[in-house]
Design a protein around this motif. Structure first.
Motif, PDB file in Angstrom:
ATOM      1  N   SER A   8      15.635  -5.135  10.214  1.00  0.00           N
ATOM      2  CA  SER A   8      15.773  -6.116   9.140  1.00  0.00           C
ATOM      3  C   SER A   8      15.081  -7.424   9.506  1.00  0.00           C
ATOM      4  O   SER A   8      14.408  -8.035   8.678  1.00  0.00           O
ATOM      5  CB  SER A   8      17.252  -6.361   8.845  1.00  0.00           C
ATOM      6  N   GLU A  10      12.589  -7.759  11.603  1.00  0.00           N
ATOM      7  CA  GLU A  10      11.140  -7.509  11.610  1.00  0.00           C
ATOM      8  C   GLU A  10      10.587  -7.543  10.187  1.00  0.00           C
ATOM      9  O   GLU A  10       9.506  -8.104   9.934  1.00  0.00           O
ATOM     10  CB  GLU A  10      10.865  -6.146  12.255  1.00  0.00           C
ATOM     11  N   GLU A  11      11.300  -6.961   9.256  1.00  0.00           N
ATOM     12  CA  GLU A  11      10.862  -6.978   7.863  1.00  0.00           C
ATOM     13  C   GLU A  11      10.852  -8.402   7.303  1.00  0.00           C
ATOM     14  O   GLU A  11       9.946  -8.771   6.547  1.00  0.00           O
ATOM     15  CB  GLU A  11      11.778  -6.090   7.017  1.00  0.00           C
ATOM     16  N   ALA A  12      11.842  -9.199   7.695  1.00  0.00           N
ATOM     17  CA  ALA A  12      11.897 -10.588   7.231  1.00  0.00           C
ATOM     18  C   ALA A  12      10.704 -11.382   7.767  1.00  0.00           C
ATOM     19  O   ALA A  12      10.093 -12.170   7.037  1.00  0.00           O
ATOM     20  CB  ALA A  12      13.208 -11.244   7.675  1.00  0.00           C
ATOM     21  N   ARG A  13      10.367 -11.153   9.057  1.00  0.00           N
ATOM     22  CA  ARG A  13       9.212 -11.844   9.629  1.00  0.00           C
ATOM     23  C   ARG A  13       7.915 -11.416   8.949  1.00  0.00           C
ATOM     24  O   ARG A  13       7.016 -12.232   8.717  1.00  0.00           O
ATOM     25  CB  ARG A  13       9.137 -11.579  11.133  1.00  0.00           C
ATOM     26  N   LEU A  14       7.832 -10.123   8.631  1.00  0.00           N
ATOM     27  CA  LEU A  14       6.639  -9.625   7.953  1.00  0.00           C
ATOM     28  C   LEU A  14       6.499 -10.242   6.568  1.00  0.00           C
ATOM     29  O   LEU A  14       5.407 -10.682   6.171  1.00  0.00           O
ATOM     30  CB  LEU A  14       6.698  -8.102   7.854  1.00  0.00           C
ATOM     31  N   ARG A  15       7.601 -10.309   5.823  1.00  0.00           N
ATOM     32  CA  ARG A  15       7.570 -10.914   4.483  1.00  0.00           C
ATOM     33  C   ARG A  15       7.193 -12.387   4.559  1.00  0.00           C
ATOM     34  O   ARG A  15       6.392 -12.874   3.755  1.00  0.00           O
ATOM     35  CB  ARG A  15       8.932 -10.751   3.793  1.00  0.00           C
ATOM     36  N   LYS A  16       7.753 -13.092   5.549  1.00  0.00           N
ATOM     37  CA  LYS A  16       7.423 -14.500   5.714  1.00  0.00           C
ATOM     38  C   LYS A  16       5.947 -14.681   6.047  1.00  0.00           C
ATOM     39  O   LYS A  16       5.268 -15.541   5.481  1.00  0.00           O
ATOM     40  CB  LYS A  16       8.283 -15.107   6.826  1.00  0.00           C
ATOM     41  N   LEU A  18       3.404 -12.633   5.361  1.00  0.00           N
ATOM     42  CA  LEU A  18       2.571 -12.323   4.197  1.00  0.00           C
ATOM     43  C   LEU A  18       2.640 -13.430   3.157  1.00  0.00           C
ATOM     44  O   LEU A  18       1.645 -13.741   2.486  1.00  0.00           O
ATOM     45  CB  LEU A  18       3.008 -10.988   3.588  1.00  0.00           C
ATOM     46  N   THR A  19       3.821 -14.054   3.021  1.00  0.00           N
ATOM     47  CA  THR A  19       3.965 -15.176   2.085  1.00  0.00           C
ATOM     48  C   THR A  19       3.103 -16.358   2.528  1.00  0.00           C
ATOM     49  O   THR A  19       2.402 -16.981   1.715  1.00  0.00           O
ATOM     50  CB  THR A  19       5.436 -15.613   1.989  1.00  0.00           C
ATOM     51  N   SER A  22      -0.531 -15.615   1.905  1.00  0.00           N
ATOM     52  CA  SER A  22      -0.840 -15.732   0.475  1.00  0.00           C
ATOM     53  C   SER A  22      -0.972 -17.192   0.056  1.00  0.00           C
ATOM     54  O   SER A  22      -1.887 -17.557  -0.704  1.00  0.00           O
ATOM     55  CB  SER A  22       0.247 -15.045  -0.352  1.00  0.00           C
TER      56      SER A  22
END
Length: 344
Positions: A8, A10-16, A18-19, A22
């Motif tokens: 979870s 790791e996914e949060a860091r990935l989303r951050k 990518l944000t 962008s």
């Protein structure tokens, strides 16, 4: 349960990450539009749109397509190249202060470019497409010299020793360039002065085509090596234990970093601190994993250089402030801050 939490996180860091990437991409697009509208002759947003659609006057098309757009594209390319070059050097040397400008790589490339140009009757007579190759030879020789002077057997490369060696070599290269100017005619002296100030002197499409192959080939290669850089960041012994051929990977990555820096110097002059500021800000924004850090560094470098170039063209119209000076105003205090933190 712990593995679920780690996944979870790791996914949060990935989303951050990518944000952030962008947002940086959007800021570059905004800065691109502002830069197209900035200069001694101003184009209104409507005139800019008409010109892009092919409805502008001959004068507007000349200003936009032959003068401003090549310069903007070059700013984006060299910003990305210098920032990624700095990120690679910081990762390979495990030194947060590593930067192609500070370590003298840019100076070595610039010296070779100046020597080449001095053999031609005019600066415009020098073959443009050969400049990055000559710059790469100078930068590679300088990198090899710094590496050999800073390396100690059984100790490796200490960060402070690497930094001091790079600064000393850069000073020597800069002194050689100054001595060289004493034998130059006024036109070539003006070229040297422009280069030393970090002004983007290659501002036509032929310079874009000169730089583009280096960036298009070397940037994807470095991005492809992101996982290897993560392993190298763990230390030489750990990386070897995980099966990495440390020396070979270091040499390949350094060759790519030198190529990116040298090709940028060949068309932009001595713009420093981009390779220092870009990677550091990227780590703060997306974390240390190179899969996200390298693209973020490239975008931050592009944003920094295009913003600096736009400010330099706008602030003292009709005169210009060299891009390198604007970048130095931002980067030098940050370098001093990092140096003070490294000593403490």
């Amino acid at each position: 349960m712990q593995s679920v939490k780690n996944l979870s996180s790791e996914e949060a860091r990935l989303r951050k990450g990518l944000t952030v990437i962008s947002i940086l991409a959007v800021l570059i697009v905004v800065m691109f539009i502002i830069s197209m509208n900035t200069g001694y002759i101003r184009l209104t947003p409507l005139e800019l749109l008409h010109t892009l659609l092919g409805w502008g006057t001959d004068k507007q098309e000349l200003i936009l397509f032959q003068f401003r757009l090549p310069r903007i594209v070059i700013s984006l390319l060299i910003g990305a190249a210098l920032a990624v070059s700095g990120a690679v050097m910081q990762g390979v040397f495990r030194n947060d202060l590593a930067d192609p400008g500070i370590l003298g790589i840019n100076a070595g490339a610039g010296l070779m470019v100046m020597l080449m140009v001095s053999f031609y009757p005019t600066t415009s007579a020098a073959p443009v497409y050969l400049l990055p190759v000559i710059a790469f030879a100078g930068a590679a020789g300088t990198a090899a010299l710094i590496y050999s002077l800073a390396y100690k057997r059984h100790e490796g490369i200490a960060p402070i020793r690497l930094l001091l060696t790079g600064v000393a070599v850069a000073a020597g290269m800069s002194a050689a360039m100054i001595v060289l100017t004493l034998r130059l005619d006024p036109e070539k002296y003006q070229f040297v002065a422009t280069w030393l100030a970090g002004s983007i002197w290659g501002t036509s499409w032929k310079f874009v085509l000169t730089l583009l192959p280096w960036v298009v080939i070397l940037l994807p290669y470095v991005f492809y090596k992101a996982r290897v850089m993560n392993v190298l960041h763990l230390g030489e012994q750990t990386a070897t234990g995980l099966g990495a051929d440390v020396k070979r990977e270091q040499y390949r990555l350094l060759a790519a970093a030198v190529g990116l820096a040298a090709s940028s110097v060949a068309v932009s002059g001595g713009i420093g601190f981009v390779g220092l500021v870009g990677p550091h800000l990227a780590r703060r924004l997306v974390g240390p994993k190179h899969q996200l850090m390298l693209p973020a560094s490239a975008l931050l470098g592009s944003l920094l250089v295009i913003a600096a170039d736009t400010i330099g063209r706008w602030i003292l119209q009709p005169s210009e402030i060299p891009t390198g000076i604007v970048v130095a105003v931002i980067g030098a205090p940050y370098f001093l801050y990092l140096l003070a933190r490294a000593k403490s």
